[in-house]
Design a protein around this motif. Structure first.
Motif, PDB file in Angstrom:
ATOM      1  N   LYS A   1       0.453   4.141   1.216  1.00  0.00           N
ATOM      2  CA  LYS A   1       0.517   4.806   2.534  1.00  0.00           C
ATOM      3  C   LYS A   1       1.531   4.119   3.442  1.00  0.00           C
ATOM      4  O   LYS A   1       2.249   4.775   4.192  1.00  0.00           O
ATOM      5  CB  LYS A   1      -0.859   4.830   3.193  1.00  0.00           C
ATOM      6  CG  LYS A   1      -1.799   5.811   2.555  1.00  0.00           C
ATOM      7  CD  LYS A   1      -3.145   5.830   3.243  1.00  0.00           C
ATOM      8  CE  LYS A   1      -4.042   6.829   2.542  1.00  0.00           C
ATOM      9  NZ  LYS A   1      -5.446   6.552   2.682  1.00  0.00           N
TER      10      LYS A   1
ATOM     11  N   VAL B   1       5.050   5.058   2.194  1.00  0.00           N
ATOM     12  CA  VAL B   1       5.363   6.423   2.631  1.00  0.00           C
ATOM     13  C   VAL B   1       5.733   6.427   4.114  1.00  0.00           C
ATOM     14  O   VAL B   1       6.705   7.071   4.517  1.00  0.00           O
ATOM     15  CB  VAL B   1       4.187   7.384   2.348  1.00  0.00           C
ATOM     16  CG1 VAL B   1       4.377   8.718   3.056  1.00  0.00           C
ATOM     17  CG2 VAL B   1       4.034   7.596   0.846  1.00  0.00           C
ATOM     18  N   ARG B   2       4.985   5.677   4.938  1.00  0.00           N
ATOM     19  CA  ARG B   2       5.290   5.604   6.372  1.00  0.00           C
ATOM     20  C   ARG B   2       6.709   5.085   6.596  1.00  0.00           C
ATOM     21  O   ARG B   2       7.470   5.648   7.380  1.00  0.00           O
ATOM     22  CB  ARG B   2       4.280   4.701   7.097  1.00  0.00           C
ATOM     23  CG  ARG B   2       4.628   4.465   8.567  1.00  0.00           C
ATOM     24  CD  ARG B   2       3.668   3.524   9.269  1.00  0.00           C
ATOM     25  NE  ARG B   2       3.424   2.262   8.605  1.00  0.00           N
ATOM     26  CZ  ARG B   2       4.257   1.217   8.616  1.00  0.00           C
ATOM     27  NH1 ARG B   2       5.420   1.283   9.246  1.00  0.00           N
ATOM     28  NH2 ARG B   2       3.931   0.097   8.009  1.00  0.00           N
TER      29      ARG B   2
ATOM     30  N   ASP C   1       0.831  -1.197   0.000  1.00  0.00           N
ATOM     31  CA  ASP C   1       0.000   0.000   0.000  1.00  0.00           C
ATOM     32  C   ASP C   1       0.875   1.259   0.000  1.00  0.00           C
ATOM     33  O   ASP C   1       1.804   1.359   0.802  1.00  0.00           O
ATOM     34  CB  ASP C   1      -0.896  -0.013   1.247  1.00  0.00           C
ATOM     35  CG  ASP C   1      -1.750   1.230   1.336  1.00  0.00           C
ATOM     36  OD1 ASP C   1      -2.561   1.446   0.424  1.00  0.00           O
ATOM     37  OD2 ASP C   1      -1.587   1.993   2.314  1.00  0.00           O
TER      38      ASP C   1
ATOM     39  N   GLU D   1       9.229   7.753   5.512  1.00  0.00           N
ATOM     40  CA  GLU D   1       9.261   8.909   6.421  1.00  0.00           C
ATOM     41  C   GLU D   1       9.818   8.554   7.800  1.00  0.00           C
ATOM     42  O   GLU D   1      10.517   9.360   8.409  1.00  0.00           O
ATOM     43  CB  GLU D   1       7.858   9.506   6.575  1.00  0.00           C
ATOM     44  CG  GLU D   1       7.401  10.241   5.347  1.00  0.00           C
ATOM     45  CD  GLU D   1       5.999  10.838   5.473  1.00  0.00           C
ATOM     46  OE1 GLU D   1       5.704  11.744   4.681  1.00  0.00           O
ATOM     47  OE2 GLU D   1       5.212  10.396   6.332  1.00  0.00           O
TER      48      GLU D   1
ATOM     49  N   TYR E   1       6.653   9.340  -4.008  1.00  0.00           N
ATOM     50  CA  TYR E   1       5.765   9.642  -2.885  1.00  0.00           C
ATOM     51  C   TYR E   1       6.220  10.820  -2.024  1.00  0.00           C
ATOM     52  O   TYR E   1       5.413  11.418  -1.347  1.00  0.00           O
ATOM     53  CB  TYR E   1       5.591   8.406  -2.007  1.00  0.00           C
ATOM     54  CG  TYR E   1       4.946   7.254  -2.730  1.00  0.00           C
ATOM     55  CD1 TYR E   1       3.728   7.405  -3.385  1.00  0.00           C
ATOM     56  CD2 TYR E   1       5.546   6.011  -2.772  1.00  0.00           C
ATOM     57  CE1 TYR E   1       3.124   6.349  -4.054  1.00  0.00           C
ATOM     58  CE2 TYR E   1       4.949   4.942  -3.438  1.00  0.00           C
ATOM     59  CZ  TYR E   1       3.741   5.129  -4.069  1.00  0.00           C
ATOM     60  OH  TYR E   1       3.149   4.082  -4.723  1.00  0.00           O
TER      61      TYR E   1
END
Length: 142
Positions: free
Chosen positions: A8, A11-12, A6, A15, A141
């Motif tokens: 998201k 990206v998590r 996924d 980050e 992203y």
């Protein structure tokens, strides 16, 4: 099994991660196993090279000595990124599981996949990303 696909979740990981150990790091700047870690270093990640051939020549990567094995790292890392053929990924499972603390994520670079190893890593609480380029995902992203 926790294989992240996924956007998201990707990206998590990008980050939240601050340090990356690169298995199969290469000294040749034309190779993905060099320019991907170099890109990550420029983006603010701490990057550590893992390659027995380079370690035996006392090579450095991004200011840190290249080590032969993950077990030689003196600092914890958030991500272990693997630049080895799919049939060689299993060879690194014991050293990944011997890390203390364990990495949060093992990222198998684009074209690299091993579902059985991914299942074992997941069973030990390590998230897995397979067959994706960390550089491409970072650019897309972030």
């Amino acid at each position: 099994m926790t294989i992240l696909t996924d956007p998201k979740a990707i990206v998590r990981v990008l980050e939240d991660s601050k340090s990356v150990a690169v298995i199969g790091y290469h000294a040749d700047s034309a190779k993905p196993a060099h320019y991907v870690p170099e890109y990550l270093e420029r983006q603010g990640y701490k990057v550590y090279g893992v390659n027995p051939a380079l370690a035996s020549r006392q090579a450095k990567a991004f200011g840190h000595p290249v080590v032969s094995s993950l077990t030689e790292l003196s600092v914890p890392v958030d991500v272990v990124e693997i630049f080895r053929r799919s049939d060689k990924v299993r060879d690194h499972l014991p050293e990944i599981l011997a890390m203390n603390p364990l990495p949060k994520v093992v990222w198998l670079q684009l074209g690299i996949k091993d579902d059985a190893v991914a299942a074992e890593l997941s069973a030990n609480g390590i998230e897995v990303i397979q067959d994706r380029c960390m550089l491409s995902d970072h650019r897309q992203y972030l």
